[in-house]
Design a protein around this motif. Sequence first.
Motif, PDB file in Angstrom:
ATOM      1  N   ASP A 273      46.967  22.641  25.906  1.00 40.85           N
ATOM      2  CA  ASP A 273      46.796  22.067  27.243  1.00 40.85           C
ATOM      3  C   ASP A 273      48.012  22.349  28.116  1.00 40.85           C
ATOM      4  N   LEU A 274      49.202  22.199  27.546  1.00 35.36           N
ATOM      5  CA  LEU A 274      50.423  22.479  28.294  1.00 35.36           C
ATOM      6  C   LEU A 274      50.455  23.927  28.755  1.00 35.36           C
ATOM      7  N   ALA A 275      50.098  24.849  27.869  1.00 34.42           N
ATOM      8  CA  ALA A 275      50.112  26.270  28.219  1.00 34.42           C
ATOM      9  C   ALA A 275      49.090  26.583  29.308  1.00 34.42           C
ATOM     10  N   GLU A 276      47.917  25.971  29.218  1.00 32.97           N
ATOM     11  CA  GLU A 276      46.901  26.176  30.256  1.00 32.97           C
ATOM     12  C   GLU A 276      47.400  25.647  31.594  1.00 32.97           C
ATOM     13  N   ALA A 277      48.042  24.485  31.563  1.00 35.27           N
ATOM     14  CA  ALA A 277      48.578  23.909  32.798  1.00 35.27           C
ATOM     15  C   ALA A 277      49.669  24.803  33.385  1.00 35.27           C
ATOM     16  N   ALA A 278      50.533  25.330  32.527  1.00 28.88           N
ATOM     17  CA  ALA A 278      51.589  26.221  32.997  1.00 28.88           C
ATOM     18  C   ALA A 278      50.997  27.458  33.664  1.00 28.88           C
ATOM     19  N   GLY A 279      49.941  28.001  33.068  1.00 28.20           N
ATOM     20  CA  GLY A 279      49.283  29.160  33.661  1.00 28.20           C
ATOM     21  C   GLY A 279      48.717  28.865  35.034  1.00 28.20           C
ATOM     22  N   ILE A 280      48.150  27.687  35.195  1.00 30.72           N
ATOM     23  CA  ILE A 280      47.611  27.273  36.497  1.00 30.72           C
ATOM     24  C   ILE A 280      48.740  27.113  37.510  1.00 30.72           C
ATOM     25  N   ILE A 281      49.808  26.444  37.099  1.00 32.96           N
ATOM     26  CA  ILE A 281      50.943  26.207  37.993  1.00 32.96           C
ATOM     27  C   ILE A 281      51.549  27.523  38.482  1.00 32.96           C
ATOM     28  N   LEU A 282      51.609  28.513  37.607  1.00 34.71           N
ATOM     29  CA  LEU A 282      52.242  29.787  37.937  1.00 34.71           C
ATOM     30  C   LEU A 282      51.345  30.723  38.741  1.00 34.71           C
ATOM     31  N   THR A 283      50.044  30.506  38.719  1.00 30.99           N
ATOM     32  CA  THR A 283      49.128  31.490  39.323  1.00 30.99           C
ATOM     33  C   THR A 283      48.290  30.945  40.467  1.00 30.99           C
ATOM     34  N   ARG A 284      48.318  29.646  40.692  1.00 30.56           N
ATOM     35  CA  ARG A 284      47.548  29.078  41.797  1.00 30.56           C
ATOM     36  C   ARG A 284      48.489  28.429  42.809  1.00 30.56           C
ATOM     37  N   PRO A 285      48.131  28.460  44.089  1.00 30.97           N
ATOM     38  CA  PRO A 285      48.997  27.852  45.101  1.00 30.97           C
ATOM     39  C   PRO A 285      48.967  26.330  45.023  1.00 30.97           C
ATOM     40  N   GLY A 286      49.968  25.709  45.655  1.00 29.30           N
ATOM     41  CA  GLY A 286      49.961  24.265  45.803  1.00 29.30           C
ATOM     42  C   GLY A 286      50.808  23.499  44.819  1.00 29.30           C
ATOM     43  N   HIS A 287      51.606  24.193  43.991  1.00 30.71           N
ATOM     44  CA  HIS A 287      52.367  23.493  42.947  1.00 30.71           C
ATOM     45  C   HIS A 287      53.882  23.530  43.155  1.00 30.71           C
ATOM     46  N   VAL A 288      54.354  24.107  44.255  1.00 28.95           N
ATOM     47  CA  VAL A 288      55.801  24.124  44.473  1.00 28.95           C
ATOM     48  C   VAL A 288      56.272  22.781  45.014  1.00 28.95           C
ATOM     49  N   TRP A 289      57.564  22.519  44.812  1.00 30.41           N
ATOM     50  CA  TRP A 289      58.236  21.278  45.217  1.00 30.41           C
ATOM     51  C   TRP A 289      57.664  20.064  44.493  1.00 30.41           C
ATOM     52  N   ALA A 290      57.247  20.248  43.249  1.00 35.80           N
ATOM     53  CA  ALA A 290      56.635  19.146  42.493  1.00 35.80           C
ATOM     54  C   ALA A 290      57.310  18.986  41.138  1.00 35.80           C
ATOM     55  N   SER A 291      57.340  17.732  40.658  1.00 43.61           N
ATOM     56  CA  SER A 291      57.750  17.419  39.285  1.00 43.61           C
ATOM     57  C   SER A 291      56.569  16.750  38.603  1.00 43.61           C
ATOM     58  N   TYR A 292      56.138  17.306  37.486  1.00 48.04           N
ATOM     59  CA  TYR A 292      54.923  16.865  36.815  1.00 48.04           C
ATOM     60  C   TYR A 292      55.227  16.298  35.427  1.00 48.04           C
ATOM     61  N   GLU A 293      54.877  15.035  35.213  1.00 48.07           N
ATOM     62  CA  GLU A 293      54.909  14.479  33.865  1.00 48.07           C
ATOM     63  C   GLU A 293      53.646  14.921  33.136  1.00 48.07           C
ATOM     64  N   ILE A 294      53.827  15.551  31.982  1.00 44.86           N
ATOM     65  CA  ILE A 294      52.713  16.126  31.238  1.00 44.86           C
ATOM     66  C   ILE A 294      52.562  15.389  29.908  1.00 44.86           C
ATOM     67  N   SER A 295      51.514  14.586  29.806  1.00 44.78           N
ATOM     68  CA  SER A 295      51.276  13.821  28.587  1.00 44.78           C
ATOM     69  C   SER A 295      49.793  13.854  28.251  1.00 44.78           C
ATOM     70  N   GLY A 296      49.485  13.641  26.980  1.00 45.35           N
ATOM     71  CA  GLY A 296      48.101  13.609  26.535  1.00 45.35           C
ATOM     72  C   GLY A 296      47.432  12.283  26.855  1.00 45.35           C
TER      73      GLY A 296
END
Length: 288
Positions: free
Chosen positions: A175-198
């Motif tokens: 899940d973390l890797a999928e989220a990282a891929g989305i963050i790196l390839t889709r717009p709208g994720h800059v200037w953000a801090s994301y807590e990532i938990s299950g």
Amino acid sequence: MILVTGANGKTGRAIIKSLLVKGERIRAFVHRTEQIEEMKALGEMEIVAGDMLDQLAVNEAVVGIRAVYHICSAMNPDEVQIGQVIIQAARLAEVEHFVFHSVLHPGIQEMPHHHKKLLVEELLVNSGIPYTIVQPGVLMQNILESWKLLSEKGIFQQKYFTTPETRIGMVDLEDLAEAAGIILTRPGHVWASYEISGPENLSLSDMKAAMEQHFGHEITVETPQDEMFAAQLTKRGLGDYKVNTIVKMFQHYNEHGSVGNSNVLMWILDRKPNDFSSFILRTLKSNI
């Protein structure tokens, strides 16, 4: 092209796989030249080896890079200095997006590696580079260090839990890797801090129940004392800083737990994150 540092670790490899599936061009930064051949098995990418404290080597690795996903090796005493080097290189190269792999609850000073990540977060925020800070909880995959003993003898060796009240918010690395891929390839994720938990804050009894359900037999839990655990780590070749930092981490987890909330991850993935039971079942099937 996307640069992934700390590429040869389990997190770096998972994120690279996620990006390759999306057709992204990758440059992987590893520490030792002998790791280059190992990385080639993941797929087509550029691979460079070097010291993350070597400013010239890191500057060269960032040339032509659109985005960086920076992972520092675990419990590294030089994490802040490494952060300075890679952030400086990214600024000189005018990188468009810098993603820093931090940790859930970086403000806890009793855990040195958490506090060092907070200091790197500060460097990144002050750098002016468009950034995203990813703060993942404990990986479910960390229990795989005990998997052989667990699957062969039904013994779960662990250090996270010493009381029934302790709860840990674990996240599946997939899940973390999928989220990282989305963050790196889709717009709208800059200037953000994301807590990532299950989706669960697990007790030891929760984990044991999930294991027993899928293994089909009783699981015995072994929790080594700090002195024995430290000796085991030393025998594995870890230095004093890493040993002491790991022991302090587990002492803090035992006293306070490390809970999280899955709403951010659910929003990024647009689905419910994987729970611990599904992770155990998937791991069992993959080992058959």
